[in-house]
Design an enzyme around this catalytic site. Structure first.
Site, PDB file in Angstrom:
ATOM      1  N   ARG A 191      -8.834 -57.760  94.911  1.00  0.00           N
ATOM      2  CA  ARG A 191      -9.455 -56.466  94.655  1.00  0.00           C
ATOM      3  C   ARG A 191      -8.981 -55.432  95.673  1.00  0.00           C
ATOM      4  O   ARG A 191      -8.430 -55.782  96.718  1.00  0.00           O
ATOM      5  CB  ARG A 191     -10.985 -56.605  94.779  1.00  0.00           C
ATOM      6  N   ASP A 261     -14.811 -52.840  95.548  1.00  0.00           N
ATOM      7  CA  ASP A 261     -14.709 -54.302  95.543  1.00  0.00           C
ATOM      8  C   ASP A 261     -14.749 -54.860  94.127  1.00  0.00           C
ATOM      9  O   ASP A 261     -14.559 -56.071  93.940  1.00  0.00           O
ATOM     10  CB  ASP A 261     -15.818 -54.931  96.393  1.00  0.00           C
ATOM     11  N   ASP A 271     -15.607 -58.214  86.846  1.00  0.00           N
ATOM     12  CA  ASP A 271     -16.982 -58.091  87.338  1.00  0.00           C
ATOM     13  C   ASP A 271     -17.890 -57.367  86.351  1.00  0.00           C
ATOM     14  O   ASP A 271     -18.392 -56.276  86.608  1.00  0.00           O
ATOM     15  CB  ASP A 271     -17.009 -57.398  88.710  1.00  0.00           C
TER      16      ASP A 271
END
Length: 496
Positions: A191, A261, A271
């Protein structure tokens, strides 16, 4: 659990060719540890397509051994499980050290599509869990599983999901829920925050090691680029990010938590938390109940992506000659993202080439959609069938019908002015571009509520439809219908 790099974990042999290249970067980048077992695991869902990608037998994927392995209850031979460290900006503020607080990377598998990392999300406490418990809950795991595969089917760069396993093990969020583990797959889970971590702490040698690793593995053209290779890396990441965000905007996808992130160095959607596909079109829609300031609203996503890229550029500055190199590398994003989005919107409109006036045609349409809160997905699907003149079903979506009629006339004139225009071919192309089914919040909620009762049939039914989002299949009309009134009450937050 620290072990030599050349030691192969004892355990179940999946017949895969594992590598542990990220682990080989050294202890500064990760901590070795094993997943924490969960009691009485059970299957929630599996993706045969991802099994094929990894080279796993589909039938074996349904076995008790696979269930234990992908819950984290059984070690897998050849893997060196680890949690990686990173830092990042969350909601625009520096959050300090973060890391894989509930995800454990098993390793990397050679596939026909290139190496793929395999990660267990919800596999237990790690040194980076902070105040968390290292677990994922059933509802969020089902959402991530379904959306990962849905986005892939839509052609949007994304991590994939091999399976979800559940457990009666209790997990406390706003209330007591049950645990689950998602097996995630991607070429890399590195990331922006990985780079920020080493740069912020002045660990410039490690920063260079990480950047060189990414360049060699994923951006080899940057090694031979004119000028600074790390500036070339920043520009290449910016270009991939621009394309990804343009695809989000075109399909009406809201990520919900675009922290640095949560941004992939490969331009992948990763995510999945408080995401949402738009129902009624609202440019300022905020899908994340935790986002009280609206930082990650739908219409802010392109600018937030640039903000995140700027943060990545700052992190890479120690490897560049001066700040101007980073600014020059970021500059193309400002033109690339709008151009990529306009190409996507033209495809949705059935327009083969971008011409002067297309941006205004698109913008005026989006204003009409917003003014009447028109259902985003249904509008585009109906418009696809209006190429031959069946405009009434589209017109019925609007209150301002005269304004829509004026726009539709301009659209038809633009369509028919295309060289060699063919109505049937254009309609077919639009139907392949504008999906029939997307993962609306209420569809996911129905599948989750049934799963909580031990019925996973709706997860499988929804998964099957989402894997073929452009097809209209008998018995699935409810999945493409207007959302029910109660859907407006669904709240998705960062804990989701």
């Amino acid at each position: 659990m620290n072990r030599p790099l050349d030691e192969m974990a004892a355990g179940l042999d999946l017949g895969l060719n594992w590598h542990n290249r990220f682990a080989a970067l050294g202890d500064a980048f990760s901590t070795r540890l094993q997943p924490t077992p969960l009691p009485s695991p059970h299957w929630v869902g599996t993706s045969p397509a991802v099994a094929d990608l990894l080279g796993l037998d589909r039938q074996w994927l349904a076995s008790p051994a696979a269930l234990d392995a992908f819950t984290g209850n059984l070690a897998i031979a050849g893997t060196q499980p680890l949690a990686s460290v990173y830092s990042g900006h969350q909601f625009g503020h520096w959050a300090g050290q973060l890391g894989d607080g509930r995800a454990i990377l098993l390793g990397e598998v050679d596939t026909a599509s290139g190496p793929q990392e395999v990660q267990l999300k919800g596999a237990g406490l790690t040194p980076y869990s902070r105040m968390g418990d290292g677990r994922a809950v059933l509802r969020s795991s089902i959402r991530e599983f379904l959306c990962s595969e849905a986005m892939h089917a839509l052609g949007i760069p994304t991590s994939r999901a091999l399976c979800v396993t559940g457990s009666p093990g209790p997990v406390r969020r706003e209330e007591i829920e049950t645990a689950a583990v998602v097996t995630r797959v991607a070429p890399s889970f590195i990331r922006f925050g990985h780079f920020e971590h080493f740069s912020h702490h002045g660990l410039h040698d490690e920063l260079r090691v990480l950047a060189d690793f990414v360049i060699v593995r994923y951006y080899p053209a940057c090694r031979d680029a004119t000028g600074n290779p790390y500036a070339a890396l920043l520009e290449a990441v910016s270009a991939r990010t621009a394309e990804m965000v343009a695809q989000w905007q075109a399909v009406g996808f809201c990520h919900g938590v675009m922290n640095t992130d949560n941004m992939s160095i490969l331009g992948l959607t990763i995510d999945y938390g408080p995401f949402q596909f738009l129902d009624a079109f609202n440019p300022g829609h905020i899908c994340n109940h935790s986002d009280t300031g609206g930082r990650y609203a739908y219409n802010r996503q392109p600018n937030i992506a640039y903000w995140n890229l700027f943060a990545l550029g700052q992190a890479l500055l120690p490897l560049m000659d001066d700040q101007q190199q980073a600014l020059d590398a970021l500059e193309p994003y400002k033109a690339l993202m709008p151009a990529a989005l306009q190409r996507r919107m033209n495809a949705k409109l059935g327009l083969a080439q971008v011409q002067a006036g297309d941006a205004e045609l698109t913008e005026s349409l989006m204003k009409l959609l917003a003014a009447d809160a028109v259902d985003f997905t249904i509008f585009w699907r109906r418009l696809s069938r209006a190429v031959g003149g069946a405009i009434e079903p589209v017109r019925d979506l609007f209150l301002q019908r005269e304004a829509f009629d004026a726009w539709a006339l301009r659209w038809h004139e633009r369509l028919h002015a295309q060289p060699g225009f063919d109505a049937d071919a254009t309609q077919a192309q639009m139907l392949r571009t504008n999906p029939h089914v997307v993962l609306r919040n209420h569809l996911g909620e129905v599948a989750i509520q049934r799963a909580r009762q031990g019925d996973f049939s709706e997860v499988a039914r929804l998964q099957n439809a989402l894997e073929h989002p452009f097809e209209e299949v008998a018995g699935q009309d409810d999945l493409a219908a207007f959302p029910p009134e109660w859907a407006r009450q669904i709240e998705i937050s960062c804990s989701s």
